[in-house]
Design an enzyme around this catalytic site. Structure first.
Site, short mmCIF file in Angstrom:
data_model
loop_
_atom_site.label_atom_id
_atom_site.label_comp_id
_atom_site.label_asym_id
_atom_site.label_seq_id
_atom_site.Cartn_x
_atom_site.Cartn_y
_atom_site.Cartn_z
N ASP A 99 0.82 -1.21 0.00
CA ASP A 99 0.00 0.00 0.00
C ASP A 99 0.85 1.26 0.00
O ASP A 99 0.59 2.19 -0.74
CB ASP A 99 -0.99 0.01 1.17
CG ASP A 99 -0.32 -0.21 2.52
OD1 ASP A 99 0.88 -0.57 2.56
OD2 ASP A 99 -0.98 -0.02 3.56
N PHE A 152 0.07 12.12 7.38
CA PHE A 152 -0.45 10.82 7.79
C PHE A 152 -1.77 10.54 7.09
O PHE A 152 -2.75 11.26 7.28
CB PHE A 152 -0.62 10.77 9.30
CG PHE A 152 -0.90 9.39 9.81
CD1 PHE A 152 0.12 8.48 9.96
CD2 PHE A 152 -2.20 9.00 10.08
CE1 PHE A 152 -0.14 7.19 10.40
CE2 PHE A 152 -2.48 7.71 10.51
CZ PHE A 152 -1.44 6.81 10.68
C1 PRP Z 1 3.04 -0.19 6.47
C2 PRP Z 1 3.05 -0.47 4.98
C3 PRP Z 1 4.41 -1.05 4.75
C4 PRP Z 1 5.26 -0.32 5.75
C5 PRP Z 1 5.98 0.79 5.06
O1 PRP Z 1 2.67 -1.35 7.12
O2 PRP Z 1 2.04 -1.37 4.60
O3 PRP Z 1 4.45 -2.44 4.97
O4 PRP Z 1 4.39 0.20 6.76
O5 PRP Z 1 6.89 1.42 5.91
P1 PRP Z 1 8.45 1.55 5.60
O6 PRP Z 1 8.60 1.90 4.14
O7 PRP Z 1 8.87 2.69 6.49
O8 PRP Z 1 9.14 0.29 5.96
P2 PRP Z 1 2.12 -1.45 8.63
O9 PRP Z 1 3.25 -1.88 9.51
O10 PRP Z 1 1.44 -0.18 9.01
O11 PRP Z 1 1.07 -2.65 8.59
P3 PRP Z 1 -0.35 -2.82 7.84
O12 PRP Z 1 -0.04 -3.05 6.38
O13 PRP Z 1 -0.95 -4.03 8.47
O14 PRP Z 1 -1.19 -1.59 8.06
#
Ligand code: PRP
Length: 190
Positions: A99, A152
């Protein structure tokens, strides 16, 4: 409009138009091959569902669930696999669907992990990217929906404290609806 919405950043129409364009590009690039689309849970589930309906090559889907070490807002780059892929990817053309790319640490690690399994190819498709937050400068996003500013955002799969994933557009949450840590601009938490 709901009281928790500060502003809509990307409308449902704009998302759907862009997803169709991404689907066409992927269809063109993978012509004559078979694709394994890997969704990273949970945030990518809505985007992936729309994306695959716009891809016209034979494909199968699989999912991973990961969690990053570190506090709830800041990814450390070390990814713990909570649910691994069900099927091997050796010799497969793999497309990772995310996402949002924030620091890029999660995807760098995921790419490293999956490339050790010998896929025929490994590419990334992400709906959103926040270039201002990037730590991993050389992370290549092969298919990108939108670049967004460092604010955000929730909706269309992205959450705050597991809420708002169900909205069909991407929006900015009013500050009174999220915690101090998010207000300071740490992380995305998508
Ligand atoms: C979010 C997103 C990515 C990550 C991106 O996941 O889906 O996996 O953070 O962050 P980064 O580029 O700084 O590594 P999240 O941990 O919020 O989990 P979710 O998809 O279950 O909402």
């Amino acid at each position: 409009m709901e009281e928790f919405i500060e502003r809509i950043l990307i409308t449902e129409e704009d998302i759907q138009k862009r997803v169709r364009e991404l689907g066409s590009a992927i269809t063109r690039d993978y012509q004559g091959t078979e694709l394994r689309v890997v969704g990273v849970l949970r945030g990518a589930f809505i985007f992936m569902a729309d994306l695959v309906r716009n891809i016209r090559v034979p494909l199968s889907v699989d999912f991973m669930s990961i969690s990053s070490y570190g506090d709830e807002c800041e990814t450390s780059g070390i990814v713990r696999i909570l649910k691994d892929l069900d099927k091997p990817i050796t010799g497969r053309h793999v497309l990772i669907v995310e996402d949002i790319v924030d620091t890029g640490l999660t995807l760098r690690h995921l790419k490293e992990v999956l490339s050790t399994r010998g896929p025929a190819s490994l590419r990334i498709c992400a709906l959103l990217s926040k270039p201002e937050r990037r730590v991993v400068q050389d992370l290549r996003i092969d298919y990108l929906g939108f670049e967004i500013p460092n604010c955000f955002v929730v909706g269309y799969g992205l959450d705050y404290a597991e809420r708002y994933r169900n909205y069909p557009f991407i929006f900015v949450l009013r500050p009174e609806y999220y915690s101090d840590a998010q207000r300071e601009g740490k992380g995305q938490g998508g």
